[in-house]
Enzyme design. Structure first.
Site, mmCIF file in Angstrom:
data_model
loop_
_atom_site.group_PDB
_atom_site.id
_atom_site.type_symbol
_atom_site.label_atom_id
_atom_site.label_comp_id
_atom_site.label_asym_id
_atom_site.label_seq_id
_atom_site.Cartn_x
_atom_site.Cartn_y
_atom_site.Cartn_z
ATOM 1 C CE LYS A 1 -10.337 7.910 -10.286
ATOM 2 N NZ LYS A 1 -9.954 6.587 -9.803
ATOM 3 C CG ASN A 2 -10.606 7.694 -6.245
ATOM 4 O OD1 ASN A 2 -10.853 7.086 -7.293
ATOM 5 N ND2 ASN A 2 -9.427 8.192 -5.977
ATOM 6 N NE ARG B 1 -6.574 -0.931 -6.419
ATOM 7 C CZ ARG B 1 -6.142 -2.112 -5.994
ATOM 8 N NH1 ARG B 1 -5.950 -3.068 -6.869
ATOM 9 N NH2 ARG B 1 -5.906 -2.334 -4.723
ATOM 10 C CB CYS C 1 -2.857 -0.976 -12.009
ATOM 11 S SG CYS C 1 -2.489 0.289 -10.810
ATOM 12 N NE ARG D 1 -3.481 0.380 -6.396
ATOM 13 C CZ ARG D 1 -4.261 1.169 -7.132
ATOM 14 N NH1 ARG D 1 -3.962 1.365 -8.383
ATOM 15 N NH2 ARG D 1 -5.345 1.714 -6.639
ATOM 16 N N PRO D 2 -1.981 -5.055 -3.726
ATOM 17 C CG PRO D 2 -0.787 -5.437 -1.765
ATOM 18 C CD PRO D 2 -0.784 -4.604 -3.016
ATOM 19 C CB ILE D 3 -7.189 -7.002 -2.193
ATOM 20 C CG1 ILE D 3 -7.195 -8.441 -2.735
ATOM 21 C CG2 ILE D 3 -7.330 -5.996 -3.314
ATOM 22 C CD1 ILE D 3 -8.546 -8.856 -3.314
ATOM 23 C CG ASP E 1 -4.844 9.617 -6.152
ATOM 24 O OD1 ASP E 1 -6.020 9.391 -5.816
ATOM 25 O OD2 ASP E 1 -3.961 8.737 -6.199
ATOM 26 C CB ILE F 1 0.810 6.052 -1.221
ATOM 27 C CG1 ILE F 1 0.636 7.168 -0.192
ATOM 28 C CG2 ILE F 1 -0.411 5.131 -1.286
ATOM 29 C CD1 ILE F 1 0.309 6.718 1.216
ATOM 30 N NE ARG G 1 -10.164 3.536 -15.905
ATOM 31 C CZ ARG G 1 -9.451 2.587 -15.318
ATOM 32 N NH1 ARG G 1 -8.557 1.923 -16.018
ATOM 33 N NH2 ARG G 1 -9.610 2.306 -14.056
#
Ligand code: EPZ
Length: 418
Positions: free
Chosen positions: A22-23, A92, A116, A121-123, A304, A326, A396
């Site tokens: 998925k990722n 995201r 979320c 979850r900053p960018i 995860d 994390i 998802r």
């Protein structure tokens, strides 16, 4: 709303085939627009995140065709128009369109939903990377305009080995003038998968999979055929299922090295494993030993898998310590596991799991993708019936998870309620 109903205490046996990551796929699909021709990607998981990304590509004017596990993307008539909030906020990973559109058109205007359930979850690291390449970032609430007269190669140091920032900077730098070096880059398998994809289009990227990635800018990118790597988080999730209630359950189509950290922990616990070239056979063992884990960037123990793994720790004798390094809020499955009979104390980034405990069925709720997976695993060994609500998150991220579990003997069903 969708929910999952599980009758526990079944034995899982037979074979599960792992789907594409998925990722990795959620980065490859946006990256396709960098090509001036048609790209074909195989082994793409059939999950709603991919549908949402394909929708964005089609909104931009690309043609997207799904053919079984393949997705064919023709971006030759794509237009660089603003991506509206209602479609980019669906997931995201839409943030990869920032790097791809900036890289191709030197201009991108889109909304990006922050945070979320598992964290803020900053960018900021993504944006700092874009600025280092010569772009200007204008942010109004959650609307971003990123533009540059020219993108020039730069030396970029990431304060955190961020997966998203590493990939997004690669996408923005691949057509820039000159050479970009990303230091303290993330090393996850999906970083390598994306770099290989771009190189097959004609990019010049070296070092992916190490902490220093070099991107020599090229003029254009062509079409290519590529394949998504197996999903190592899905692999880990089913390995844990086998450790809980498997009888020589075969997990097929895997890259064992990608789950090395999990395998070593499973061995430490006492889980019987048979590791082949591209498969792993796992069974439920006896007298499991408690172990400690600390999540960290690849190749450390994956964040995860922390939540699914905690369900297994409830079956280990003694106290296991889980340190989540994390994300700041990734223990939301704990109250639900305790509701099912587990004995877990969580404070800040540490959880102590007292085992082993008999789990019993109950009504619980998936708060995020991997929390949902953790609850399904717990339900498989719980006495009686468990109903897990809000499982849209889970559907998802795991292709055909209900069918896959049914296929190896689980009593599990998906229900639609109004
Ligand atoms: C990716 O998220 C994955 N998502 C996550 O998987 C995974 O947990 C994570 O990598 C770590 O492996 C996708 O690939 C779509 P990060 P990403 O940037 O890229 C902080 C799942 O369950 N950070 O490596 O968002 C951040 O807050 C999902 O499949 C900044 O501070 O992860 C986090 O604490 C969940 N500033 C840490 O770094 C930034 O600019 C790692 O985040 C970027 C990140």
């Amino acid at each position: 709303m969708k929910r999952i109903r599980v009758i526990g205490k079944q034995t899982l046996s037979g074979t599960i085939t792992i789907s594409g990551s998925k990722n990795s796929a959620v980065a490859l699909v946006p990256a396709s627009l960098l090509s001036d021709e048609i790209v074909e990607i195989d082994n793409v998981p059939n999950i709603s995140d991919i549908e949402a990304l394909s929708e964005i590509l089609e909104y931009l004017g690309a043609k997207v065709n799904r053919d079984g596990t393949k997705i064919i993307i023709d971006s030759r008539n794509i237009k660089n128009i603003k991506i509206p909030e209602e479609i980019s906020k669906k997931l995201r990973a839409s943030y990869y369109f920032m790097g791809a559109l900036l890289g191709k058109y030197k201009y991108v205007e889109m909304y990006f939903p922050g945070g979320c359930s598992i964290g803020e979850r900053p960018i900021g690291l993504h944006l700092k990377g874009f600025e280092a390449l010569g772009a200007k970032v204008i942010q109004e609430d959650n609307k971003y305009i990123v533009k540059a007269d020219e993108l020039k190669g730069a030396n970029i140091y990431l304060d955190i080995a961020s997966v998203g920032a590493t990939i997004n900077i690669m996408l923005a730098a691949v057509l820039a003038t000159g050479t970009t070096i990303i230091r303290n880059a993330a090393k996850e398998p999906h970083i390598v998968n994306v770099a290989t994809f771009l190189n097959q289009m004609g990019a010049s990227i070296t070092g992916a999979g190490t902490s220093e990635i070099k991107i020599c800018g090229v003029k254009k990118l062509n079409g290519c055929f590529h394949e998504v790597v197996p999903d190592y988080i899905e692999t880990g999730t089913y390995l844990i299922a086998g450790a809980l209630c498997g009888n020589r359950l075969k997990i097929d189509g895997v890259i064992p090295e990608h789950v090395d950290s999990l395998i070593s922990k499973l061995k430490e616990i006492g889980v019987p494993l048979e590791i082949g070239k591209d498969y792993i056979i796992v069974s439920k063992g006896e007298n499991y030993k408690s172990v400690d884990i600390q999540t960290s960037v690849y190749p450390g123990f994956p964040t995860d898998l922390q939540q699914p793994f905690m369900s297994l720790l409830t079956q280990c004798n003694g106290i296991s310590k889980v340190e989540e390094n994390i994300f700041e809020n990734r223990f939301m499955h704990v109250p639900y596991l305790n509701h099912m009979g587990a004995s877990i104390a969580a404070l800040d980034k540490v959880a102590l799991v007292h085992g082993r405990t008999e789990l019993r069925g109950g009504h619980v709720e998936a708060t995020d993708l991997r929390a949902g997976a953790s609850l399904i695993l717990a339900a498989l060994i719980a006495e009686g019936e468990t109903v897990i609500n809000k499982v849209e998150y889970v559907l998802r991220g795991y292709e055909d998870i209900i069918e896959k579990f049914q296929g190896i003997g689980a009593k599990i069903a998906l229900e639609e309620i109004e």
